[in-house]
Write an enzyme that holds these catalytic residues in place. Structure first.
Site, PDB file in Angstrom:
ATOM      1  CE  LYS A 112      -0.221-110.760  42.351  1.00 28.61           C
ATOM      2  NZ  LYS A 112       0.980-110.979  43.190  1.00 28.61           N
ATOM      3  CB  SER A 134       3.364-113.117  40.826  1.00 30.07           C
ATOM      4  OG  SER A 134       3.001-112.648  42.106  1.00 30.07           O
ATOM      5  CB  SER A 143       5.060-111.005  43.894  1.00 34.36           C
ATOM      6  OG  SER A 143       5.457-112.215  43.333  1.00 34.36           O
TER       7      SER A 143
HETATM    8  N1  GLN Z   1       8.760-115.059  42.410  1.00 28.74           N
HETATM    9  C1  GLN Z   1       8.544-115.670  43.694  1.00 28.74           C
HETATM   10  C2  GLN Z   1       7.886-117.012  43.520  1.00 28.74           C
HETATM   11  O1  GLN Z   1       7.738-117.399  42.419  1.00 28.74           O
HETATM   12  C3  GLN Z   1       7.768-114.770  44.557  1.00 28.74           C
HETATM   13  C4  GLN Z   1       6.335-114.769  44.213  1.00 28.74           C
HETATM   14  C5  GLN Z   1       5.556-113.845  45.060  1.00 28.74           C
HETATM   15  O2  GLN Z   1       6.122-113.024  45.765  1.00 28.74           O
HETATM   16  N2  GLN Z   1       4.255-114.018  45.009  1.00 28.74           N
HETATM   17  O3  GLN Z   1       7.494-117.644  44.441  1.00 28.74           O
END
Ligand code: GLN
Length: 489
Positions: free
Chosen positions: A79, A154, A178
């Site tokens: 990532k 994400s 994410s």
């Molecule tokens: N979707 C969640 C957010 O927008 C979690 C994001 C993540 O885990 N990096 O914060």
């Protein structure tokens, strides 16, 4: 044989038996990337050329007996929020479009030591804020099961690349879901480790008290192997836990008899898609037949966890992202009259709308007049959430929930509605708030053949328990053998 269909443990066997060479494997993945990347768009930076060179070098060295090791020559994708020395780390943001970190993250160093080959940096929501990978500055990654749908986020690039067989496995990061939510959307396995198990050194910080790096893989055995590689104490991360080393593959016993599984009824109520619910109910039956003891109980966190998460995560993000000021990291506005204007224009031009929204919200909840009403209160609720889970783990070994209330949604349907996007995390955020480990594994598909994910939550540092439960389910259900992404257009 299609090499890219194989799991990492299968690749290892073929390398051992000399049925395949290191270059065969890397080449197969590079060809697959060439074929599929135009549709899936999972990568921000492709390293296929250097990967092929590296594979040749490593193979020669190995043939001469200069290096060994069971992971030598296995490829991976990473990532794009983990620092890789000499290779761009962009966080899918204009702010870091040309940023090359002068050092590698601890997890990346660990992989390099094993002679694992990096195929590239994977797309994500900007600074890991989002649930669909639509908030990337560069491109929208598509879901390999249906290219009109999001891969989740994400870590959408990581999950899509694994599902599309463009990498055998990948690293993601998880602040509120994410790793697990995109794994669920893409029909792969994703684990968020206990807070502190994996070093965060070199992971670009979003919300430091919630962030964890973890594996995204084709199956549970690969997940345990990748966790073996990245877990462990790191003095460069002051929140890293100092615990004895565990071999997580030894936990995979294919036996859940007597395992106590709690099913919180709050996670199956309103807002959960009926097909998701049905798949989960079937999965619970599978566990019953395998000899686990299932009980419904009340875990009163779902209603508060999301609000708490967005206050804490935004507060920490607003502080962490303060460093992107136009002075220290790559992007700087071309024209400015004074220092204040330099800051203002740089940040206005290089952050996307969602990142700005979070910085504004975070700054607000930390400001003197509102700190007690929001931030302090959220910290108190955080403790309550932890206590609720502790109570649950007095009775149960594992807590079972859906990973997400829905399957992958159509591209464009939530990107203009932040609140709806936030709801995609309703099942996962409480796990980060409590610092617990959680794994998502595929447990079925809906009518449109989109994968459905099941989340297994464990007590702190009980990764072995959830890995074994996930493995036992996987052996019984054989999802990967039954369903495959179709790249529907
Ligand atoms: N979707 C969640 C957010 O927008 C979690 C994001 C993540 O885990 N990096 O914060």
């Amino acid at each position: 044989m299609d090499i890219t269909e194989l799991t990492v443990h299968e690749l290892q066997e073929k390398l051992k038996s000399k049925e395949l060479t290191i270059t065969d494997i890397t080449k197969a993945y590079c060809d697959r990337i060439n074929e599929k990347e135009k549709d899936v768009q999972a990568f921000v930076t492709l390293l296929t050329d250097s990967a092929l060179e590296q594979a040749k070098e490593i193979q020669e060295k190995q043939e001469k007996g200069e290096i060994q090791g069971e992971f030598t020559g296995i490829p991976i994708g990473i990532k794009d929020n983990m620092c890789t020395k000499g290779v761009k780390t962009t966080c899918s943001s204009k702010m870091l479009e040309n940023f090359v970190a002068p050092y590698s993250a601890t997890v990346v160093e660990k992989l390099e030591k094993e002679n694992i080959i990096n195929l590239g940096k994977l797309n994500m929501d900007e600074f890991a804020m989002g649930s669909s990978t639509e908030y990337s500055y560069f491109k929208k990654t598509k879901n390999p099961w249906n290219l009109n749908k999001v891969p989740g986020g994400s870590s959408g690039g990581s999950a899509a690349a694994v599902a599309a067989n463009m990498v055998p496995w990948a690293l993601g990061s998880d602040t509120g879901g994410s790793i697990r939510q995109p794994s669920s959307f893409c029909g792969v396995v994703g684990l968020k480790p206990t807070y502190g198990l994996v070093s965060r050194y070199g992971l670009v910080a979003f919300a430091s008290s919630l962030d964890q790096i973890g594996p995204i893989t084709k199956d549970v055995q690969d997940c345990a192997m990748l966790l073996n590689l990245i877990a462990g104490h790191d003095e460069k991360d002051s929140t890293s836990a100092n615990r004895p080393k565990v071999d997580y593959t030894k936990a995979l016993k294919n036996d859940v008899r007597g395992l106590k599984i709690g099913v919180p009824k709050e996670f199956f109520g309103e807002g959960i898609n009926p097909e998701v619910k049905e798949a989960l109910e079937k999965s619970i039956e599978v566990y019953k037949n395998l000899g686990a003891e299932i009980e419904e109980f009340s875990l009163d966190v779902a209603n508060y966890a999301l609000a708490t998460y967005y206050i804490i995560a935004c507060a920490e993000a607003s502080s962490n992202l303060g460093r992107f000021d136009g002075i220290r990291y790559t992007y700087r506005t071309p024209e400015f009259k004074n220092l204040k204007e330099l800051y203002k224009k740089t940040r206005s031009e290089a952050f996307g709308a969602e990142v700005k929204r979070r910085i504004i919200l975070g700054t607000y909840v930390l400001s003197s007049g509102y700190y007690d009403a929001y931030y302090k209160k959220a910290q108190k609720v955080r403790t309550l959430v932890m206590n609720e889970f502790n109570k649950g783990f007095e009775k149960y070994d594992i807590i079972l929930t859906p990973t997400s209330p829905t399957v992958a949604f159509d591209i464009g349907t939530k990107s203009n509605n932040p609140l709806e996007m936030y709801l995609a995390d309703i099942c996962t955020v409480s796990v980060n708030i409590a610092g617990l480990p959680g794994i998502s594994i595929p447990c079925g598909v809906d009518k449109e053949k989109m994968p459905i994910g099941m989340q297994l939550i464990g007590n702190r540092f009980c990764e072995e328990t959830i890995l074994n439960a996930a493995y036992t389910f996987e052996q019984a259900v054989k999802f990967r053998e039954t369903y495959k992404p179709e790249f529907k257009k």
